[in-house]
Design a protein around this motif. Structure first.
Motif, mmCIF file in Angstrom:
data_model
loop_
_atom_site.group_PDB
_atom_site.id
_atom_site.type_symbol
_atom_site.label_atom_id
_atom_site.label_comp_id
_atom_site.label_asym_id
_atom_site.label_seq_id
_atom_site.Cartn_x
_atom_site.Cartn_y
_atom_site.Cartn_z
ATOM 1 N N VAL A 191 0.993 -1.139 -0.060
ATOM 2 C CA VAL A 191 -0.040 0.065 0.002
ATOM 3 C C VAL A 191 0.902 1.170 0.062
ATOM 4 C CG1 VAL A 191 -2.147 -1.185 1.161
ATOM 5 C CG2 VAL A 191 -0.453 0.025 2.572
ATOM 6 N N LEU A 192 2.014 1.224 0.649
ATOM 7 C CA LEU A 192 2.869 2.084 0.851
ATOM 8 C C LEU A 192 3.649 2.707 -0.842
ATOM 9 C CD1 LEU A 192 4.487 1.845 4.207
ATOM 10 C CD2 LEU A 192 2.868 3.801 3.463
ATOM 11 N N ARG A 193 3.595 1.539 -1.464
ATOM 12 C CA ARG A 193 4.268 1.967 -2.904
ATOM 13 C C ARG A 193 3.699 2.529 -3.745
ATOM 14 N NH1 ARG A 193 6.083 -2.658 -3.882
ATOM 15 N NH2 ARG A 193 4.281 -3.838 -4.427
ATOM 16 N N VAL A 194 1.992 2.063 -3.559
ATOM 17 C CA VAL A 194 1.167 3.019 -4.367
ATOM 18 C C VAL A 194 0.848 4.485 -3.754
ATOM 19 C CG1 VAL A 194 -1.381 3.364 -4.465
ATOM 20 C CG2 VAL A 194 -0.281 0.976 -4.710
ATOM 21 N N ALA A 195 0.949 4.511 -2.369
ATOM 22 C CA ALA A 195 1.244 6.082 -2.070
ATOM 23 C C ALA A 195 2.538 6.970 -2.472
ATOM 24 C CB ALA A 195 1.100 6.001 -0.454
ATOM 25 N N ALA A 196 3.582 6.127 -2.481
ATOM 26 C CA ALA A 196 4.955 6.733 -2.984
ATOM 27 C C ALA A 196 4.678 7.115 -4.348
ATOM 28 C CB ALA A 196 6.004 5.881 -2.796
ATOM 29 N N GLU A 197 4.127 6.202 -5.221
ATOM 30 C CA GLU A 197 3.990 6.628 -6.610
ATOM 31 C C GLU A 197 3.063 7.755 -6.937
ATOM 32 O OE1 GLU A 197 2.383 2.831 -8.260
ATOM 33 O OE2 GLU A 197 4.548 2.239 -8.272
ATOM 34 N N ALA A 198 1.807 7.931 -5.992
ATOM 35 C CA ALA A 198 1.034 8.969 -6.169
ATOM 36 C C ALA A 198 1.741 10.377 -5.590
ATOM 37 C CB ALA A 198 -0.332 8.563 -5.220
ATOM 38 N N LYS A 199 2.713 10.159 -4.762
ATOM 39 C CA LYS A 199 3.328 11.363 -4.444
ATOM 40 C C LYS A 199 4.377 11.743 -5.488
ATOM 41 C CE LYS A 199 2.744 11.273 0.477
ATOM 42 N NZ LYS A 199 3.510 11.112 1.668
ATOM 43 N N GLY A 200 4.601 11.050 -6.618
ATOM 44 C CA GLY A 200 5.523 11.144 -7.646
ATOM 45 C C GLY A 200 6.942 10.993 -7.147
ATOM 46 N N SER A 201 7.221 9.979 -6.328
ATOM 47 C CA SER A 201 8.510 9.642 -5.793
ATOM 48 C C SER A 201 9.410 9.044 -6.916
ATOM 49 C CB SER A 201 8.405 8.403 -4.816
ATOM 50 O OG SER A 201 9.756 7.935 -4.472
ATOM 51 N N ALA A 202 10.639 9.371 -6.937
ATOM 52 C CA ALA A 202 11.579 8.468 -7.845
ATOM 53 C C ALA A 202 11.691 7.331 -7.622
ATOM 54 C CB ALA A 202 12.738 9.587 -7.998
ATOM 55 N N THR A 203 11.632 7.058 -6.520
ATOM 56 C CA THR A 203 12.065 5.594 -6.045
ATOM 57 C C THR A 203 10.893 5.275 -5.181
ATOM 58 O OG1 THR A 203 13.311 6.385 -3.979
ATOM 59 C CG2 THR A 203 14.635 6.047 -6.066
ATOM 60 N N PRO A 204 9.758 4.842 -5.770
ATOM 61 C CA PRO A 204 8.669 4.361 -4.843
ATOM 62 C C PRO A 204 8.787 3.051 -4.006
ATOM 63 C CG PRO A 204 7.919 4.111 -6.978
ATOM 64 C CD PRO A 204 9.262 4.932 -7.214
ATOM 65 N N THR A 205 9.283 2.319 -4.668
ATOM 66 C CA THR A 205 9.739 0.871 -3.937
ATOM 67 C C THR A 205 10.791 0.990 -2.652
ATOM 68 O OG1 THR A 205 9.226 -0.460 -6.199
ATOM 69 C CG2 THR A 205 10.392 -1.528 -4.217
ATOM 70 N N VAL A 206 11.685 1.818 -3.049
ATOM 71 C CA VAL A 206 12.659 1.934 -2.121
ATOM 72 C C VAL A 206 12.007 2.685 -0.745
ATOM 73 C CG1 VAL A 206 14.916 3.189 -1.492
ATOM 74 C CG2 VAL A 206 14.595 2.012 -3.570
ATOM 75 N N ASP A 207 11.198 3.720 -1.045
ATOM 76 C CA ASP A 207 10.578 4.660 -0.166
ATOM 77 C C ASP A 207 9.625 3.529 0.736
ATOM 78 O OD1 ASP A 207 12.200 6.612 -1.361
ATOM 79 O OD2 ASP A 207 10.316 7.638 -2.172
ATOM 80 N N ALA A 208 8.883 2.878 -0.070
ATOM 81 C CA ALA A 208 7.796 1.869 0.707
ATOM 82 C C ALA A 208 8.681 0.996 1.527
ATOM 83 C CB ALA A 208 6.788 1.374 -0.589
ATOM 84 N N ASN A 209 9.699 0.354 1.017
ATOM 85 C CA ASN A 209 10.163 -0.629 1.865
ATOM 86 C C ASN A 209 10.820 -0.051 2.951
ATOM 87 O OD1 ASN A 209 9.742 -2.266 -0.174
ATOM 88 N ND2 ASN A 209 11.981 -2.485 -0.849
ATOM 89 N N ALA A 210 11.367 1.274 2.794
ATOM 90 C CA ALA A 210 11.821 1.876 4.118
ATOM 91 C C ALA A 210 11.096 1.948 5.153
ATOM 92 C CB ALA A 210 12.677 3.014 3.923
ATOM 93 N N GLN A 211 9.913 2.823 4.467
ATOM 94 C CA GLN A 211 8.618 3.208 5.358
ATOM 95 C C GLN A 211 7.946 1.960 6.184
ATOM 96 O OE1 GLN A 211 5.700 5.617 3.808
ATOM 97 N NE2 GLN A 211 5.196 6.439 5.814
ATOM 98 N N ALA A 212 7.804 0.913 5.523
ATOM 99 C CA ALA A 212 7.374 -0.309 5.897
ATOM 100 C C ALA A 212 7.807 -1.039 6.920
ATOM 101 C CB ALA A 212 7.077 -1.513 4.701
#
Length: 187
Positions: A126-147
């Protein structure tokens, strides 16, 4: 079912030591042999508790993940579900954080570790989707760290609850804590 409910109830006692089959049998007013007619071992009794935790939590998490919605809101719901489950089931909380499994079969500890790995996977999704929606350049990395941080937060809250003798509620100031974890601090 009565054996598992009694075992969970015994685990709810603050400062409860290791639950023995003798103590469990005495509480149920049956012989230890009667326990072993239903379960091959004490580890199997704990597995029954873990299966209850898994089926209860993952049926709810699957509903949250499958619903359309903002990823951050879904992540917050996942966290709330886990912490509320722990609050309502103190004995299960001791199983989830491993306190009740210390002197038991190592396989049980590994199974609870896998449980939290699955929770983390749901959060990543669910956080990868949120990161993509925010326009993150690295949504998977961001989602992994936050999770990873959020699972550590969940485990920490559950451990604090168990170690406080079930006095420090896991949901204490949860909304404010989640805003801080999401980076939404009052300015």
């Amino acid at each position: 079912m009565q054996i598992l409910q009694t075992l969970a109830g015994m685990l709810e006692q603050p400062g409860a030591d290791r639950v023995t089959t003798a103590a469990l049998a005495a509480k149920l007013e049956v012989s230890e042999a009667a326990l072993y007619r239903h379960f091959a071992s004490k580890a199997q009794m704990f597995e029954g508790l873990i299966e209850f935790i898994e089926s209860s939590i993952f049926s709810l998490l699957n509903q949250i993940v499958e619903r359309p919605g903002a990823g951050q809101a879904q992540a917050q719901k996942i966290i709330s579900v886990l912490l509320q489950f722990g609050e309502r089931n103190p004995g299960m909380t001791r199983v989830m954080v491993g306190d009740a499994l210390v002197y038991e079969n190592e396989r049980l500890v590994l199974r609870m570790n896998q449980f939290f790995d699955r929770v983390e996977s749901s959060l990543r999704q669910v956080l990868r989707v949120a990161a993509e929606a925010k326009g993150s350049a690295t949504p998977t990395v961001d989602a992994n760290a936050q999770a990873s941080v959020l699972v550590s937060f969940i485990i920490g809250r559950l451990q604090r609850y168990a170690r406080s003798g079930f006095k420090r509620m896991p949901s204490e100031q949860l909304d404010a804590a989640l805003r801080m974890l999401a980076g939404d601090t009052p300015g």
